[in-house]
Design a protein around this motif. Structure first.
Motif, PDB file in Angstrom:
ATOM      1  N   TYR A  45       0.693   9.618   1.371  1.00 25.26           N
ATOM      2  CA  TYR A  45       2.003  10.121   0.915  1.00 25.26           C
ATOM      3  C   TYR A  45       1.850  11.581   0.548  1.00 25.26           C
ATOM      4  O   TYR A  45       0.910  11.970  -0.150  1.00 25.26           O
ATOM      5  CB  TYR A  45       2.513   9.305  -0.276  1.00 25.26           C
ATOM      6  CG  TYR A  45       3.921   9.649  -0.678  1.00 25.26           C
ATOM      7  CD1 TYR A  45       4.990   9.419   0.176  1.00 25.26           C
ATOM      8  CD2 TYR A  45       4.193  10.218  -1.914  1.00 25.26           C
ATOM      9  CE1 TYR A  45       6.294   9.751  -0.183  1.00 25.26           C
ATOM     10  CE2 TYR A  45       5.484  10.543  -2.284  1.00 25.26           C
ATOM     11  CZ  TYR A  45       6.536  10.299  -1.423  1.00 25.26           C
ATOM     12  OH  TYR A  45       7.819  10.619  -1.781  1.00 25.26           O
ATOM     13  N   ALA A  67      -2.562   4.075   3.221  1.00 23.66           N
ATOM     14  CA  ALA A  67      -1.288   4.778   3.331  1.00 23.66           C
ATOM     15  C   ALA A  67      -1.440   6.166   2.743  1.00 23.66           C
ATOM     16  O   ALA A  67      -2.105   6.335   1.719  1.00 23.66           O
ATOM     17  CB  ALA A  67      -0.192   4.013   2.600  1.00 23.66           C
ATOM     18  N   THR A 121       0.840  -1.200   0.000  1.00 21.80           N
ATOM     19  CA  THR A 121       0.000   0.000   0.000  1.00 21.80           C
ATOM     20  C   THR A 121       0.874   1.248   0.000  1.00 21.80           C
ATOM     21  O   THR A 121       0.599   2.218  -0.718  1.00 21.80           O
ATOM     22  CB  THR A 121      -0.928  -0.009   1.225  1.00 21.80           C
ATOM     23  OG1 THR A 121      -1.587  -1.273   1.303  1.00 21.80           O
ATOM     24  CG2 THR A 121      -1.975   1.083   1.137  1.00 21.80           C
ATOM     25  N   GLU A 122       1.943   1.237   0.780  1.00 20.30           N
ATOM     26  CA  GLU A 122       2.850   2.370   0.857  1.00 20.30           C
ATOM     27  C   GLU A 122       3.498   2.659  -0.497  1.00 20.30           C
ATOM     28  O   GLU A 122       3.538   3.813  -0.943  1.00 20.30           O
ATOM     29  CB  GLU A 122       3.951   2.099   1.906  1.00 20.30           C
ATOM     30  CG  GLU A 122       3.443   1.901   3.309  1.00 20.30           C
ATOM     31  CD  GLU A 122       3.130   0.446   3.684  1.00 20.30           C
ATOM     32  OE1 GLU A 122       3.184   0.135   4.887  1.00 20.30           O
ATOM     33  OE2 GLU A 122       2.818  -0.359   2.779  1.00 20.30           O
TER      34      GLU A 122
END
Length: 135
Positions: free
Chosen positions: A132, A130, A97-98
């Protein structure tokens, strides 16, 4: 400045595997997610942009253009694909997911007219996501 978020969805398969590790180590670290046949998710993507409101339109970004960019750069590339096998950025990165959130950011950065990319959020499951915010 104001933030605006648009959602998109895609379905994709993946598996977790680090080629530098033995099969035993991959299984120990990733469990059933190391199955090389893969498994799938219905992902939800949230893309947040930042900018000033255009006084003529009342929008921070042209919503149609934003939807088109998301479709072209992410959904059409990831939807109904096996991420490990069909999406170039995951030939060398584990599609967690990251890492998906980072890859989406890289695909979108600089491509949204009139606004700055602020956040990418990827949900793999309703209770797992996640965020970002770029480098």
């Amino acid at each position: 400045m104001i933030l605006l978020t648009r959602k998109a969805e895609f379905s994709a398969a993946h598996y977790y595997w680090n080629p530098a590790w033995s099969e035993e180590e991959n299984l120990r670290r990733f469990g059933k997610c190391a199955n090389r046949n893969g498994h799938g998710h219905n992902y939800t993507l949230e893309v947040t942009v930042a900018g000033e409101i255009d006084p003529a339109t009342g929008f921070v970004v042209d919503l149609k253009q934003l939807k088109e960019v998301l479709e072209r750069e992410v959904v059409s590339v990831y939807d109904h694909r096996h991420l490990n096998l069909e999406v170039p950025e995951f030939a060398t990165a584990v599609p967690t997911t990251e890492n998906i959130a980072i890859a989406v950011w890289k695909r979108l950065e600089g491509k949204i007219p009139g606004a700055r990319l602020y956040r990418v959020r990827v949900y793999e499951l309703p209770e797992l996501f996640a965020d970002y915010y770029g480098e």
